[in-house]
Design a protein around this motif. Structure first.
Motif, PDB file in Angstrom:
ATOM      1  N   ILE A 310     -45.905 -21.500   9.365  1.00  0.00           N
ATOM      2  CA  ILE A 310     -47.460 -20.978   9.491  1.00  0.00           C
ATOM      3  C   ILE A 310     -47.856 -20.062   8.232  1.00  0.00           C
ATOM      4  CG2 ILE A 310     -49.167 -19.800  10.888  1.00  0.00           C
ATOM      5  CD1 ILE A 310     -47.025 -20.258  13.275  1.00  0.00           C
ATOM      6  N   CYS A 311     -49.138 -20.417   7.626  1.00  0.00           N
ATOM      7  CA  CYS A 311     -49.391 -19.695   6.613  1.00  0.00           C
ATOM      8  C   CYS A 311     -50.901 -19.785   6.675  1.00  0.00           C
ATOM      9  CB  CYS A 311     -48.749 -20.331   5.158  1.00  0.00           C
ATOM     10  SG  CYS A 311     -49.448 -19.439   3.935  1.00  0.00           S
ATOM     11  N   ASN A 312     -51.257 -18.581   7.546  1.00  0.00           N
ATOM     12  CA  ASN A 312     -52.848 -18.661   7.925  1.00  0.00           C
ATOM     13  C   ASN A 312     -53.255 -20.092   8.281  1.00  0.00           C
ATOM     14  OD1 ASN A 312     -53.064 -16.087   7.250  1.00  0.00           O
ATOM     15  ND2 ASN A 312     -53.518 -16.082   4.893  1.00  0.00           N
ATOM     16  N   TRP A 313     -54.151 -20.614   7.636  1.00  0.00           N
ATOM     17  CA  TRP A 313     -54.911 -21.935   8.131  1.00  0.00           C
ATOM     18  C   TRP A 313     -53.764 -23.114   8.557  1.00  0.00           C
ATOM     19  CZ3 TRP A 313     -55.423 -20.083   3.333  1.00  0.00           C
ATOM     20  CH2 TRP A 313     -55.020 -20.986   2.281  1.00  0.00           C
ATOM     21  N   ALA A 314     -52.703 -23.131   7.451  1.00  0.00           N
ATOM     22  CA  ALA A 314     -51.717 -24.093   7.335  1.00  0.00           C
ATOM     23  C   ALA A 314     -50.695 -23.972   8.194  1.00  0.00           C
ATOM     24  CB  ALA A 314     -51.536 -24.297   5.832  1.00  0.00           C
ATOM     25  N   VAL A 315     -50.497 -25.037   9.047  1.00  0.00           N
ATOM     26  CA  VAL A 315     -49.384 -25.156   9.865  1.00  0.00           C
ATOM     27  C   VAL A 315     -48.791 -26.414   9.752  1.00  0.00           C
ATOM     28  CG1 VAL A 315     -48.657 -25.353  12.513  1.00  0.00           C
ATOM     29  CG2 VAL A 315     -50.530 -23.653  11.799  1.00  0.00           C
ATOM     30  N   GLU A 316     -47.591 -26.269   9.350  1.00  0.00           N
ATOM     31  CA  GLU A 316     -46.730 -27.582   8.976  1.00  0.00           C
ATOM     32  C   GLU A 316     -45.399 -27.492   9.597  1.00  0.00           C
ATOM     33  OE1 GLU A 316     -48.064 -29.976   7.018  1.00  0.00           O
ATOM     34  OE2 GLU A 316     -49.789 -28.802   5.932  1.00  0.00           O
ATOM     35  N   LEU A 317     -45.017 -28.638  10.359  1.00  0.00           N
ATOM     36  CA  LEU A 317     -43.668 -28.940  10.830  1.00  0.00           C
ATOM     37  C   LEU A 317     -42.451 -28.843   9.972  1.00  0.00           C
ATOM     38  CD1 LEU A 317     -44.726 -31.004  13.818  1.00  0.00           C
ATOM     39  CD2 LEU A 317     -44.730 -28.716  13.802  1.00  0.00           C
ATOM     40  N   HIS A 318     -41.474 -27.992  10.392  1.00  0.00           N
ATOM     41  CA  HIS A 318     -40.334 -28.109   9.397  1.00  0.00           C
ATOM     42  C   HIS A 318     -39.237 -29.270  10.064  1.00  0.00           C
ATOM     43  CE1 HIS A 318     -36.317 -26.246   8.567  1.00  0.00           C
ATOM     44  NE2 HIS A 318     -36.872 -26.706   7.316  1.00  0.00           N
ATOM     45  N   PRO A 319     -38.891 -30.341   9.406  1.00  0.00           N
ATOM     46  CA  PRO A 319     -38.434 -31.384   9.662  1.00  0.00           C
ATOM     47  C   PRO A 319     -36.885 -31.492   9.531  1.00  0.00           C
ATOM     48  CG  PRO A 319     -39.267 -31.855   7.728  1.00  0.00           C
ATOM     49  CD  PRO A 319     -39.446 -30.298   7.884  1.00  0.00           C
ATOM     50  N   PRO A 320     -36.058 -30.494   9.844  1.00  0.00           N
ATOM     51  CA  PRO A 320     -34.607 -30.652   9.529  1.00  0.00           C
ATOM     52  C   PRO A 320     -33.851 -31.905  10.204  1.00  0.00           C
ATOM     53  CG  PRO A 320     -35.144 -28.903  11.328  1.00  0.00           C
ATOM     54  CD  PRO A 320     -36.369 -29.331  10.770  1.00  0.00           C
ATOM     55  N   HIS A 321     -34.419 -32.233  11.359  1.00  0.00           N
ATOM     56  CA  HIS A 321     -34.012 -33.594  12.126  1.00  0.00           C
ATOM     57  C   HIS A 321     -34.030 -34.789  11.285  1.00  0.00           C
ATOM     58  CE1 HIS A 321     -38.200 -33.577  12.880  1.00  0.00           C
ATOM     59  NE2 HIS A 321     -37.937 -34.782  13.220  1.00  0.00           N
ATOM     60  N   GLN A 322     -34.748 -34.724  10.289  1.00  0.00           N
ATOM     61  CA  GLN A 322     -35.148 -35.902   9.372  1.00  0.00           C
ATOM     62  C   GLN A 322     -33.998 -36.214   8.238  1.00  0.00           C
ATOM     63  OE1 GLN A 322     -39.786 -36.464  10.569  1.00  0.00           O
ATOM     64  NE2 GLN A 322     -39.137 -36.394   8.259  1.00  0.00           N
ATOM     65  N   VAL A 323     -33.390 -34.877   7.879  1.00  0.00           N
ATOM     66  CA  VAL A 323     -32.768 -34.627   6.639  1.00  0.00           C
ATOM     67  C   VAL A 323     -31.292 -33.739   7.333  1.00  0.00           C
ATOM     68  CG1 VAL A 323     -34.333 -34.689   4.919  1.00  0.00           C
ATOM     69  CG2 VAL A 323     -33.827 -32.487   5.968  1.00  0.00           C
ATOM     70  N   TYR A 324     -30.541 -34.177   8.128  1.00  0.00           N
ATOM     71  CA  TYR A 324     -29.562 -33.623   8.582  1.00  0.00           C
ATOM     72  C   TYR A 324     -28.304 -33.479   7.707  1.00  0.00           C
ATOM     73  CZ  TYR A 324     -30.903 -32.657  13.533  1.00  0.00           C
ATOM     74  OH  TYR A 324     -31.078 -31.996  14.654  1.00  0.00           O
ATOM     75  N   ARG A 325     -28.361 -34.645   6.902  1.00  0.00           N
ATOM     76  CA  ARG A 325     -27.370 -34.823   5.792  1.00  0.00           C
ATOM     77  C   ARG A 325     -27.369 -33.684   4.779  1.00  0.00           C
ATOM     78  NH1 ARG A 325     -25.786 -40.573   2.599  1.00  0.00           N
ATOM     79  NH2 ARG A 325     -23.771 -39.861   1.836  1.00  0.00           N
ATOM     80  N   GLN A 326     -28.677 -33.042   4.651  1.00  0.00           N
ATOM     81  CA  GLN A 326     -28.722 -31.938   3.861  1.00  0.00           C
ATOM     82  C   GLN A 326     -27.743 -30.801   4.352  1.00  0.00           C
ATOM     83  OE1 GLN A 326     -32.958 -33.307   2.080  1.00  0.00           O
ATOM     84  NE2 GLN A 326     -32.463 -30.887   2.216  1.00  0.00           N
ATOM     85  N   PHE A 327     -27.484 -30.826   5.667  1.00  0.00           N
ATOM     86  CA  PHE A 327     -27.008 -29.536   6.171  1.00  0.00           C
ATOM     87  C   PHE A 327     -25.569 -30.025   6.334  1.00  0.00           C
ATOM     88  CE2 PHE A 327     -31.133 -29.358   7.375  1.00  0.00           C
ATOM     89  CZ  PHE A 327     -31.793 -28.087   6.910  1.00  0.00           C
ATOM     90  N   GLY A 328     -25.001 -31.126   5.881  1.00  0.00           N
ATOM     91  CA  GLY A 328     -23.561 -31.368   6.119  1.00  0.00           C
ATOM     92  C   GLY A 328     -23.302 -31.827   7.747  1.00  0.00           C
ATOM     93  N   ASN A 364     -50.541 -20.591  19.671  1.00  0.00           N
ATOM     94  CA  ASN A 364     -49.525 -21.525  20.460  1.00  0.00           C
ATOM     95  C   ASN A 364     -48.128 -21.678  19.566  1.00  0.00           C
ATOM     96  OD1 ASN A 364     -50.760 -21.428  23.024  1.00  0.00           O
ATOM     97  ND2 ASN A 364     -51.844 -23.618  22.582  1.00  0.00           N
ATOM     98  N   TYR A 365     -48.568 -21.933  18.208  1.00  0.00           N
ATOM     99  CA  TYR A 365     -47.802 -22.008  17.204  1.00  0.00           C
ATOM    100  C   TYR A 365     -46.842 -21.088  16.725  1.00  0.00           C
ATOM    101  CZ  TYR A 365     -49.817 -26.733  16.526  1.00  0.00           C
ATOM    102  OH  TYR A 365     -50.522 -27.861  16.642  1.00  0.00           O
ATOM    103  N   ILE A 366     -47.553 -19.851  16.900  1.00  0.00           N
ATOM    104  CA  ILE A 366     -47.100 -18.328  16.751  1.00  0.00           C
ATOM    105  C   ILE A 366     -45.949 -18.322  17.644  1.00  0.00           C
ATOM    106  CG2 ILE A 366     -47.357 -16.151  16.582  1.00  0.00           C
ATOM    107  CD1 ILE A 366     -50.166 -16.440  15.189  1.00  0.00           C
ATOM    108  N   ILE A 367     -46.395 -18.529  18.960  1.00  0.00           N
ATOM    109  CA  ILE A 367     -45.456 -18.277  19.901  1.00  0.00           C
ATOM    110  C   ILE A 367     -44.077 -19.111  19.945  1.00  0.00           C
ATOM    111  CG2 ILE A 367     -44.958 -18.566  22.629  1.00  0.00           C
ATOM    112  CD1 ILE A 367     -47.947 -17.552  22.924  1.00  0.00           C
ATOM    113  N   GLN A 368     -44.353 -20.458  19.564  1.00  0.00           N
ATOM    114  CA  GLN A 368     -43.106 -21.287  19.491  1.00  0.00           C
ATOM    115  C   GLN A 368     -42.294 -21.206  18.224  1.00  0.00           C
ATOM    116  OE1 GLN A 368     -44.853 -25.335  18.786  1.00  0.00           O
ATOM    117  NE2 GLN A 368     -42.896 -26.369  18.182  1.00  0.00           N
ATOM    118  N   PHE A 369     -42.735 -20.341  17.160  1.00  0.00           N
ATOM    119  CA  PHE A 369     -41.949 -20.069  15.956  1.00  0.00           C
ATOM    120  C   PHE A 369     -41.164 -18.896  16.451  1.00  0.00           C
ATOM    121  CE2 PHE A 369     -40.970 -17.295  12.254  1.00  0.00           C
ATOM    122  CZ  PHE A 369     -40.543 -17.962  11.608  1.00  0.00           C
TER     123      PHE A 369
END
Length: 395
Positions: A310-328, A364-369
């Motif tokens: 969250i950055c004021n008006w912008a809410v963007e989903l963080h997608p680690p599940h799509q790049v698991y290989r970057q976390f080994g 709702n997004y703030i609570i989710q974070f």
């Protein structure tokens, strides 16, 4: 008197400002453009032959040292009376621009903020005999200037928006600057990839170093390390970005090398990618040439948190599940699909100017974070103390 360093430490911005206040590597516009062409707003990732890749919270923490844990940077962006509020906060405001003389011309909308030239002219040097309030003002304006040009750059490079100064009203606000920076970068990539803006903004330092660390596409050579004075303070140690302190600059024609970058991105193989540039296991974050700032590792347990950014008006989903290989981790194919384009990208300040209190709108997004951070924190505690859950239940 409280030092400027302590005030920057209070905000959580000290490692990053220490980094960018020295110098930053030159931006390779052609390489960034070629990479942006492969960005997909629907998944918040670059689509390459090797699969999906993206900048994650882990990258932001390691490269910038910005905190991930904290309060989402979401507040009222109401600009009504911003001149009076700015004057109360820093003691002056930029002059109002001249309006067209012709009566038939519409009154130009004045941006809520100040030109960078005005900020530099009036706040370049803090007086030696400044009192506590004056020193606080200069520190606040300096941080405002830096983050407006680096973390939240809008592509124009002309104006420091009022809302970023407003976010610095209270130094100890415990903002999650890292997640806000990544949300803003995602939104800028979304708009640039759809050609909705004249240029790209956001933290280009983080994006550049992310690509250099992982992709062998015209990766520059490190020439040397300039002296780094940490004043024997661990919180002023360099971040991972110091690896690329001074690099060789390309002098090729951007329009020519752009085609080369596109070709190289199209043919890159999985074995050419550095999937885990920061190390693995106990060696994570270890460097031979310098000691890493502890802030880079502080929020390590939140690196693959699946949450809204969250950055004021912008809410963007963080997608680690799509790049698991970057976390080994093992990457399932295909990854779980979640289209972020329609549900979140319809909200921005240009189309929803009437929405002024984004902290209420995005509740709702703030609570989710917050719940995501709390959940991972409890998991870490449980791992460190396996009997914690059982003991708590017995109690």
């Amino acid at each position: 008197m409280m030092s400027d360093t302590h005030r920057m430490w209070e905000t959580g911005l000290l490692p990053f400002i220490q980094l960018v206040s020295r110098s930053t590597p030159p931006l390779n516009v052609a390489a960034i453009t070629a990479l942006t062409d492969r960005w997909r707003p629907e998944t918040h990732s670059f689509h390459l032959r090797t699969g999906e890749m993206t900048v994650t919270l882990q990258d932001i923490a390691m490269i910038t040292g910005l905190p991930i844990e904290g309060n989402p940077l979401c507040m009222s962006t109401d600009s009504d009376g911003w001149r009076e509020q700015m004057h109360a906060l820093i003691g002056m405001v930029p002059p109002e621009p001249r309006q067209p003389a012709a009566e038939d011309k519409k009154k130009e909308r004045v941006a809520a903020g100040a030109p960078f030239t005005w900020v530099a002219w009036n706040f370049a040097n803090c007086p030696e005999k400044a009192n506590e309030d004056e020193a606080k003002t200069y520190a606040r304006v300096y941080m405002w200037y830096v983050i407006s040009r680096t973390m939240f750059a809008n592509g124009t490079g002309k104006n420091a928006p009022w809302m970023w100064l407003k976010a610095l009203t209270i130094f100890d606000s415990k903002w999650s600057w890292g997640s806000a920076t990544l949300a803003y970068l995602y939104r800028q990539l979304d708009e640039a990839s759809c050609r909705k803006s004249g240029g790209i903004g956001g933290c280009m330092l983080a994006l550049s170093i992310w690509s250099w660390e992982r992709l062998p596409v015209r990766r520059p050579k490190t020439m040397k390390y300039e002296d780094w004075n940490d004043h024997d303070d661990p919180l002023r140690y360099p971040t991972w970005a110091y690896k690329w302190d001074v690099v060789n600059e390309t002098t090729d024609n951007p329009s020519v090398v752009y085609k080369l970058y596109k070709s190289e991105l199209d043919t890159i193989m999985a074995e050419q990618v550095e999937w885990e540039p920061y190390g693995k296991g106990d060696s994570f974050g270890n460097l031979r040439d310098f000691v890493l700032n502890p802030m880079c590792l502080r929020d390590r347990d939140l690196r693959h948190m699946w949450c809204p950014l969250i950055c004021n008006w912008a809410v963007e989903l963080h997608p680690p599940h799509q790049v698991y290989r970057q976390f080994g981790l093992f990457q399932p194919h295909p990854p779980k699909w979640e289209d972020t384009d329609k549900c979140l990208h319809a909200f921005d300040r240009r189309r929803q100017r009437k929405v002024k209190h984004w902290d209420k709108h995005h509740r709702n997004y703030i609570i989710q974070f917050a719940l995501s951070v709390e959940l991972l924190g409890n998991v870490v505690i449980s791992k460190k103390n396996p009997t914690h859950t059982q003991d708590h239940g017995d109690a």
